[in-house]
Enzyme design. Structure first.
Site, PDB file in Angstrom:
ATOM      1  N   GLU A   1       2.069  29.143  -2.851  1.00  0.00           N
ATOM      2  CA  GLU A   1       1.794  29.018  -1.286  1.00  0.00           C
ATOM      3  C   GLU A   1       0.622  27.753  -0.840  1.00  0.00           C
ATOM      4  O   GLU A   1       1.509  26.151   0.067  1.00  0.00           O
ATOM      5  CB  GLU A   1       1.844  29.437  -1.038  1.00  0.00           C
ATOM      6  CG  GLU A   1       3.062  30.763  -0.991  1.00  0.00           C
ATOM      7  CD  GLU A   1       2.999  32.176  -0.364  1.00  0.00           C
ATOM      8  OE1 GLU A   1       4.261  32.605   0.864  1.00  0.00           O
ATOM      9  OE2 GLU A   1       2.056  32.680  -0.486  1.00  0.00           O
TER      10      GLU A   1
ATOM     11  N   ARG B   1       2.364  36.161  10.257  1.00  0.00           N
ATOM     12  CA  ARG B   1       1.666  34.871   9.450  1.00  0.00           C
ATOM     13  C   ARG B   1       1.647  33.285  10.004  1.00  0.00           C
ATOM     14  O   ARG B   1       0.529  32.384  10.144  1.00  0.00           O
ATOM     15  CB  ARG B   1       1.985  34.952   7.971  1.00  0.00           C
ATOM     16  CG  ARG B   1       0.824  33.680   6.763  1.00  0.00           C
ATOM     17  CD  ARG B   1       1.414  33.728   5.733  1.00  0.00           C
ATOM     18  NE  ARG B   1       0.887  34.716   4.485  1.00  0.00           N
ATOM     19  CZ  ARG B   1      -0.392  34.837   4.005  1.00  0.00           C
ATOM     20  NH1 ARG B   1      -0.972  34.179   4.026  1.00  0.00           N
ATOM     21  NH2 ARG B   1      -0.566  36.137   3.910  1.00  0.00           N
TER      22      ARG B   1
END
Length: 769
Positions: free
Chosen positions: A721, A318
């Site tokens: 997030e 990621r």
């Protein structure tokens, strides 16, 4: 639909446990009444970071007051492993070798927690030690192993484009880690049942994984293990995989002794023995032209992963997914390097590698801006995604929902960015000691688990004959308001006040095969699953009304705590009671899986994200060039959550994420001694942001015109997030303030965290140059 109901979607209502949080009546795991005869376990930890166990004398431990038993690897009836990836590289208790300082060697079981904790210190362990590899650079220099297979993302020809670029910069950035510092530490309590059964109460974001790990450790199947969690006192990713160790130890002891067993480490031991945000070293080579347009990037993101894989593979993946942030890169090659080190195995943390990748990408933007003598915002605008030919990510997903230009335009205007930047430049010309900096940074964050199979959720909804509703789903509540938002969805579906709905603890025997509450997907997944369950019950009620009252289906509707059938209106409770008396099933399971996503990791291509969330922040700071101290004077945020289900909760998430991100980038510093001992293992040595660190002026607004183009729950977007990375604006504002001492001629290259010490050193370095 009529929105007169209290607590439906798109309303700001209080968190379902807010009154209990502020009054101290919210029940956390340590508040659960202990069964008679409960025993307490405590871990014995290694004092060697890399070596073999020569001898381990536990006689004094066994003879200590109150001690009932001492568990070692030989007492584990099943598998001595809690690796979440199935690599079998994370033992519950060391297997003859130790790989980090603080690795569990054994567990004491005693009548009280204090007795167990004191006894654990009496072990006499001798090691044959070797020099540990503790950070990215030493690991690379010594040819350390990788904990998992690395990833490469490639599009175009970065090598040729770099060679032909008008301008080119190479650089490196050290990006620090972060401790989760949840208010409630790790804790588990196991209660043995008959035969092979056990019930485990765990402070976890992933009940199903705890179920599997406990089952493996006990050597029993998943149907024998029931895991329950009502709420956590914070998680932030630190309770996605790390709770397995504690749950397994409690369960092993409970089954062995036929008694409830509870384990709760001290804060110090919790910080030493559990994983953190990964440290990274980003190395980059960027080619660009005189206008600041990026031609090519070649970059490597090397991470300190610790002694085992844990989630380091997807975390470092990621990081690459988000290195582009909001910018189109015509030619790009990105590589991960998940390095094995003699430190605790790092794990998930809010953003899951995305913040580190994005920070590295923003450093490249900053480098270009200083090289060209331009405002970094100008370079950002030049490279934004947008339109045919400028909408393909390094992983070959098309960005078809970008709204970042409009967000940045609106924020730049509302925050008076240009005027304030000009004022800061003027201030710095005459101020000898204090220097100001200001920065506007954007965020584009992909939403979905990159492990496609995790993008699913289940729910269970009961409508009782008195009209009240019980809701259960696979998501866990850690303070983020998930239970509240999903309850709002169900209230909206039935058009009843939210006060009629009770959300019960997440349990693996109610909703099986749950995904972790992570990847910002809790509301997306569980909200849709709960809506699916509610819609099934509604359809049964509609079918009943059509048959019982001889009306067309379109003449039956739910509205304002009522069921309208033709010209008749029934209270919801009365109609449900009538349906029950006519044997209508009033319970349903719901299910949802995210559509249109796929990912081929070997090819480095696919559509791993269902959609993107966007945002931007302007931060203004002032630094003292004699001490390195700084203040965050003002922050303006404009963040995209689609059509907000609960604006109050969403704004709280944005505010909290920003401050936590600011802590990561400025004050929270992890420090290991040469022998591998974590020295920042308590509030006395590890500085999280406190009330006085918050921006003196903090303006947070949600984008009020955004609506998710994709079919999500009520067209909302994830909020957990994405706003964390808005805090990058603070680091870049500090960078501008530091750069002023050398007339902005060079990029200060501030590593993170930018502590006062680092700021002072950067100021001195630039003055010297």
């Amino acid at each position: 639909m009529n929105k007169q109901i209290k607590g439906g979607t798109h309303q700001s209502i209080e968190h379902e446990s807010a009154h209990k949080h502020v009054s101290g009546r919210a029940e956390y795991l340590d508040d659960v009444i202990e069964p008679a005869g409960t025993l307490h376990a405590y871990l014995g930890l290694s004092t060697c970071a890399n070596g073999k166990i020569k001898s381990m004398d536990l006689d004094a431990v066994r003879k200590a007051p109150g001690v009932v038993d001492v568990l070692t690897k030989d007492d584990i009836p099943g598998e001595n492993d809690v690796s979440p990836t199935g690599l079998h590289d994370e033992p519950i208790f060391a297997r003859g070798e130790v790989h980090f300082y603080g690795q569990p060697l054994f567990a004491v079981v005693a009548k009280t927690r204090d007795q167990a904790r004191r006894a654990a210190q009496l072990a006499k362990v001798e090691y044959i030690s070797e020099a540990p590899l503790l950070d990215v650079k030493s690991a690379k220099a010594n040819g350390a192993e990788l904990v998992t297979k690395p990833l490469k993302l490639k599009r175009g020809d970065a090598v040729s484009a770099l060679e032909n670029a008008p301008m080119r910069i190479k650089g490196e950035m050290e990006i620090g880690g972060q401790d989760h510092f949840y208010l409630e530490g790790h804790i588990a309590m196991a209660i043995p049942g008959e035969d092979d059964e056990v019930t485990v109460f765990s402070s976890t974001q992933h009940p199903t994984e705890i179920q599997h790990m406990v089952g493996h450790a006990l050597g029993v199947s998943a149907n024998a293990v029931n895991v329950q969690v009502r709420r956590m006192g914070g998680g932030f990713g630190g309770k996605e995989t790390q709770g397995s160790l504690f749950a397994a130890v409690a369960a092993i002891a409970a089954k062995k002794h036929g008694a409830a067993v509870k384990i709760r480490p001290d804060r110090d031991d919790d910080m030493v023995a559990t994983g953190k945000r990964h440290d990274f070293v980003a190395s980059y080579d960027v080619g660009f032209d005189e206008a600041g347009k990026i031609h090519a990037i070649d970059a490597e993101f090397a991470a300190r992963c610790g002694f085992s894989a844990d989630l380091s593979g997807p975390v470092t993946d990621r990081a690459l997914f988000h290195a582009d942030n909001c910018y189109f890169i015509p030619n790009v090659e990105l590589r991960s390097q998940p390095l094995k080190t003699n430190t605790v195995s790092n794990t998930a943390f809010r953003g899951f590698g995305g913040p580190q990748g994005m920070l590295g990408g923003e450093r490249m933007i900053e480098e270009i801006a200083y090289a060209l003598g331009k405002d970094p915002l100008e370079i950002r605008r030049t490279n934004f995604y947008g339109g045919e030919g400028k909408n393909l990510t390094p992983y070959h997903q098309v960005v078809d929902d970008s709204i970042i230009e409009r967000i940045v335009d609106e924020l730049e205007a509302s925050a008076d960015y240009k005027e304030r930047r000009d004022a800061a430049l003027e201030f710095n010309k005459t101020s000898r000691v204090l220097k100001r900096g200001i920065s506007l940074t954007p965020v584009k964050f992909g939403i979905s688990f990159t492990a496609t199979w995790y993008n699913q959720a289940g729910a269970l909804v009961h409508v009782y004959s008195d009209g009240t509703i019980q809701l259960n789903h696979g998501g866990t509540e850690m303070g983020q308001g998930l239970y509240t938002k999903v309850a709002q969805v169900v209230a909206d579906e039935f058009q009843v006040d939210i006060s009629t709905i009770k959300v019960t603890a997440t349990r693996t025997d109610k909703v099986p095969n749950t995904s972790a509450t992570a990847a910002s997907s809790g509301t997306d997944l569980n909200g849709m699953a709960a809506a699916d369950a509610a819609q099934k019950i509604k359809q049964r009620l509609i079918d009943f009304a059509v048959k019982e009252y001889d009306v067309a289906p379109e003449k039956v509707r739910f509205d304002n705590n009522q069921v309208i059938v033709g010209e008749q209106a029934f209270s919801f409770a009365d109609f449900v009671k009538t349906a029950y008396m006519n044997r209508v099933q009033l319970s349903a399971t719901g299910f949802y899986k995210t559509p249109d996503i796929h990912w081929d990791r070997d090819a480095g291509k696919g559509t791993p994200f269902y959609y993107f969330a966007y945002g931007a922040a302007v931060s203004e700071v002032v630094i003292d060039t004699l001490t390195g101290e700084y203040f965050v004077e003002r922050v303006d945020v404009l963040h995209d959550v689609g059509r907000s289900i609960n604006e109050a909760i969403d704004k709280g998430q944005v505010e909290g994420a920003f401050v936590q991100g600011m802590g990561w980038l400025t004050t929270e510093e992890l420090w290991w001694s040469k022998d591998g001992q974590l020295k920042t293992h308590a509030p006395s040595t590890y500085k999280i942001p406190v009330a006085s660190d918050r921006p003196r002026q903090f303006n947070v607004n949600l984008v009020n015109w955004s609506e998710n183009k994709k079919r999500t729950i009520r067209r909302s977007k994830a909020v957990g997030e994405p706003p964390f990375m808005l805090a990058i604006s603070v680091l870049e504002a500090l960078s501008m303030a530091v750069a002023s001492v050398a007339d902005y001629k060079t990029c200060p290259k501030l590593d993170s965290p930018a502590t006062p010490e680092r700021i002072l050193m950067a100021v001195q370095r630039l003055k010297g140059e």
